[in-house]
Design a protein around this motif. Sequence first.
Motif, PDB file in Angstrom:
ATOM      1  N   GLU A   1       3.821   0.821   2.657  1.00  0.00           N
ATOM      2  CA  GLU A   1       3.671  -0.313   3.575  1.00  0.00           C
ATOM      3  C   GLU A   1       3.871  -1.583   2.775  1.00  0.00           C
ATOM      4  OE1 GLU A   1       0.398   0.090   6.512  1.00  0.00           O
ATOM      5  OE2 GLU A   1      -0.071   1.929   5.406  1.00  0.00           O
ATOM      6  N   ILE A   2       4.880  -2.360   3.149  1.00  0.00           N
ATOM      7  CA  ILE A   2       5.272  -3.536   2.387  1.00  0.00           C
ATOM      8  C   ILE A   2       5.861  -4.588   3.320  1.00  0.00           C
ATOM      9  CG2 ILE A   2       7.448  -2.358   1.859  1.00  0.00           C
ATOM     10  CD1 ILE A   2       7.654  -4.015  -0.681  1.00  0.00           C
ATOM     11  N   ALA A   3       5.349  -5.807   3.232  1.00  0.00           N
ATOM     12  CA  ALA A   3       5.869  -6.940   4.004  1.00  0.00           C
ATOM     13  C   ALA A   3       5.980  -6.621   5.489  1.00  0.00           C
ATOM     14  CB  ALA A   3       7.223  -7.374   3.442  1.00  0.00           C
ATOM     15  N   GLY A   4       4.984  -5.931   6.034  1.00  0.00           N
ATOM     16  CA  GLY A   4       4.990  -5.597   7.450  1.00  0.00           C
ATOM     17  C   GLY A   4       5.874  -4.425   7.820  1.00  0.00           C
ATOM     18  N   ARG A   5       6.512  -3.789   6.859  1.00  0.00           N
ATOM     19  CA  ARG A   5       7.368  -2.622   7.121  1.00  0.00           C
ATOM     20  C   ARG A   5       6.672  -1.343   6.665  1.00  0.00           C
ATOM     21  NH1 ARG A   5      12.740  -4.228   7.955  1.00  0.00           N
ATOM     22  NH2 ARG A   5      12.728  -6.423   8.571  1.00  0.00           N
ATOM     23  N   ARG A   6       6.977  -0.265   7.345  1.00  0.00           N
ATOM     24  CA  ARG A   6       6.434   1.051   6.994  1.00  0.00           C
ATOM     25  C   ARG A   6       7.617   1.959   6.658  1.00  0.00           C
ATOM     26  NH1 ARG A   6       3.524   4.005  10.417  1.00  0.00           N
ATOM     27  NH2 ARG A   6       1.666   4.230   9.110  1.00  0.00           N
TER      28      ARG A   6
ATOM     29  N   ARG B   1       0.846  -1.186   0.000  1.00  0.00           N
ATOM     30  CA  ARG B   1       0.000   0.000   0.000  1.00  0.00           C
ATOM     31  C   ARG B   1       0.885   1.240   0.000  1.00  0.00           C
ATOM     32  NH1 ARG B   1      -5.243   0.724   1.356  1.00  0.00           N
ATOM     33  NH2 ARG B   1      -5.322  -1.437   2.085  1.00  0.00           N
ATOM     34  N   LEU B   2       0.487   2.223  -0.794  1.00  0.00           N
ATOM     35  CA  LEU B   2       1.215   3.478  -0.858  1.00  0.00           C
ATOM     36  C   LEU B   2       0.269   4.622  -0.547  1.00  0.00           C
ATOM     37  CD1 LEU B   2       3.967   4.900  -1.913  1.00  0.00           C
ATOM     38  CD2 LEU B   2       2.538   5.473  -3.871  1.00  0.00           C
ATOM     39  N   ARG B   3       0.759   5.570   0.261  1.00  0.00           N
ATOM     40  CA  ARG B   3      -0.042   6.764   0.557  1.00  0.00           C
ATOM     41  C   ARG B   3       0.803   8.006   0.298  1.00  0.00           C
ATOM     42  NH1 ARG B   3      -2.065   8.905   6.162  1.00  0.00           N
ATOM     43  NH2 ARG B   3      -1.096   6.992   6.929  1.00  0.00           N
ATOM     44  N   ALA B   4       0.269   8.918  -0.498  1.00  0.00           N
ATOM     45  CA  ALA B   4       0.924  10.197  -0.732  1.00  0.00           C
ATOM     46  C   ALA B   4       0.576  11.131   0.416  1.00  0.00           C
ATOM     47  CB  ALA B   4       0.479  10.788  -2.058  1.00  0.00           C
ATOM     48  N   LEU B   5       1.528  11.377   1.301  1.00  0.00           N
ATOM     49  CA  LEU B   5       1.325  12.324   2.388  1.00  0.00           C
ATOM     50  C   LEU B   5       1.480  13.755   1.892  1.00  0.00           C
ATOM     51  CD1 LEU B   5       3.393  10.419   5.094  1.00  0.00           C
ATOM     52  CD2 LEU B   5       0.917  10.394   4.778  1.00  0.00           C
ATOM     53  N   SER B   6       2.275  13.919   0.855  1.00  0.00           N
ATOM     54  CA  SER B   6       2.463  15.203   0.192  1.00  0.00           C
ATOM     55  C   SER B   6       3.158  14.916  -1.129  1.00  0.00           C
ATOM     56  CB  SER B   6       3.325  16.139   1.045  1.00  0.00           C
ATOM     57  OG  SER B   6       3.538  17.371   0.381  1.00  0.00           O
ATOM     58  N   GLY B   7       2.898  15.782  -2.118  1.00  0.00           N
ATOM     59  CA  GLY B   7       3.539  15.601  -3.405  1.00  0.00           C
ATOM     60  C   GLY B   7       2.584  15.175  -4.498  1.00  0.00           C
TER      61      GLY B   7
ATOM     62  N   LEU C   1       1.896  15.006   8.906  1.00  0.00           N
ATOM     63  CA  LEU C   1       2.239  13.674   9.403  1.00  0.00           C
ATOM     64  C   LEU C   1       1.334  13.232  10.548  1.00  0.00           C
ATOM     65  CD1 LEU C   1       6.157  13.834   9.367  1.00  0.00           C
ATOM     66  CD2 LEU C   1       4.573  13.204   7.542  1.00  0.00           C
ATOM     67  N   SER C   2       0.265  13.967  10.791  1.00  0.00           N
ATOM     68  CA  SER C   2      -0.631  13.597  11.886  1.00  0.00           C
ATOM     69  C   SER C   2      -1.221  12.223  11.618  1.00  0.00           C
ATOM     70  CB  SER C   2      -1.736  14.636  12.038  1.00  0.00           C
ATOM     71  OG  SER C   2      -2.467  14.784  10.836  1.00  0.00           O
ATOM     72  N   GLY C   3      -1.138  11.365  12.615  1.00  0.00           N
ATOM     73  CA  GLY C   3      -1.691  10.020  12.494  1.00  0.00           C
ATOM     74  C   GLY C   3      -0.807   9.025  11.782  1.00  0.00           C
ATOM     75  N   VAL C   4       0.363   9.456  11.323  1.00  0.00           N
ATOM     76  CA  VAL C   4       1.242   8.517  10.603  1.00  0.00           C
ATOM     77  C   VAL C   4       1.841   7.493  11.556  1.00  0.00           C
ATOM     78  CG1 VAL C   4       3.384   8.306   9.285  1.00  0.00           C
ATOM     79  CG2 VAL C   4       1.749  10.109   8.735  1.00  0.00           C
ATOM     80  N   GLY C   5       2.250   7.924  12.732  1.00  0.00           N
ATOM     81  CA  GLY C   5       2.846   7.004  13.692  1.00  0.00           C
ATOM     82  C   GLY C   5       4.283   6.657  13.345  1.00  0.00           C
ATOM     83  N   ARG C   6       4.768   5.581  13.905  1.00  0.00           N
ATOM     84  CA  ARG C   6       6.157   5.178  13.738  1.00  0.00           C
ATOM     85  C   ARG C   6       6.381   4.606  12.332  1.00  0.00           C
ATOM     86  NH1 ARG C   6       9.009   4.731  18.539  1.00  0.00           N
ATOM     87  NH2 ARG C   6      10.514   3.341  17.538  1.00  0.00           N
ATOM     88  N   VAL C   7       7.557   4.895  11.808  1.00  0.00           N
ATOM     89  CA  VAL C   7       7.965   4.266  10.557  1.00  0.00           C
ATOM     90  C   VAL C   7       9.288   3.541  10.803  1.00  0.00           C
ATOM     91  CG1 VAL C   7       6.785   6.008   9.163  1.00  0.00           C
ATOM     92  CG2 VAL C   7       9.217   6.289   9.678  1.00  0.00           C
TER      93      VAL C   7
END
Length: 355
Positions: free
Chosen positions: A20-25, A2-8, A42-48
Amino acid sequence: MRLRALSGLGVKGPACFLLEIAGRRLMLDLGRGPDGEALPDLSGVGRVDAILFSHGHADHTGGLHLAAGLGDPPLFAPEPAIALSRDPAMQAARRLEAFADFGLPFDCGPAGHAPGACWMRIGGAEGLVYTGDLSAEGGLYRCTMPPQARAMVFDASYGAADQPLAEQAAGLMELADGPLLLPAPAGGRGLEMALAFLAAGHRVSICAAHRAVAEAMLARPGWLVPGGAEALARLLAEAADLVPDGPLRGTMIAAGPNAERDSAAMLARRMIGERIGRVVFTGHLAQGTPAQGWVAEGRALFRRWNVHPTLAGTRALFEAVHPAQAMPAFCTADAAGRLAAALDRPLVATAEVAW
């Protein structure tokens, strides 16, 4: 995946995408600007788990101070971007190639746009290609096309525009019949322009920031096109030193792409105030900067120097990657629509995409 454009997406920067890929962010770039001090939300993004940077320009790295709110993840960046950075956090980043040890299929290669600019492929042929900023037309920094991937986020900064760099360079040189100031980022098109004008027989001077980047890249010839190191060595030997209070003559390449800072700001004010020669801006006219105002008032000119893909370049990119889904980055929704029509294929218009 899954891909999310936070900006751009739908706007000219800042760059920031969450994969988000193979359990990694993974965060791809974390920029600021280029218009004002715009930052990703970045509100709500959490840990990467990691932040991967495509190159060192501020609209891709200028939000690095926000990393603490993401759990202070490890940083990965191209080695020239690390070496040229003034940010202690970026200076401590790991080389981008080292992300291959993170346990995910990973490839990266030169993207041509700037010193060390890289595209990335994460997850192999079923994963994502992220081009960052990319240009195959420049005469200094190496560029290779990324391999095939199921999805792609690509540099669509110029939309469907298709004027080749060779034509732009020829038109710009026609303006060099007197003193010509070209404000440009030292870590970008500035050195390419200086080399082109020098090769055409023009008197060229470069500011200290451009000279420092040239010296750094001369020590990294693997990032340059064939003959690039020799060309830089000639530039360093033959170009005059450009200082803000020095003579206004020949073609002058000065740091500060919008004349908002550094030597470009002081030189542009001199030339415009004294009505000497021409000031020509060649990149994005950032909102609220002197460049935007002077061009609007007719006191300076705008002539593009390609550092992003033209329509022909975008077609070549699609032929290399063959993505099933492609998200156009760094342009307006209207420009993306015109690009989709020119490519005769749909492009992703939503901020999230999964495959």
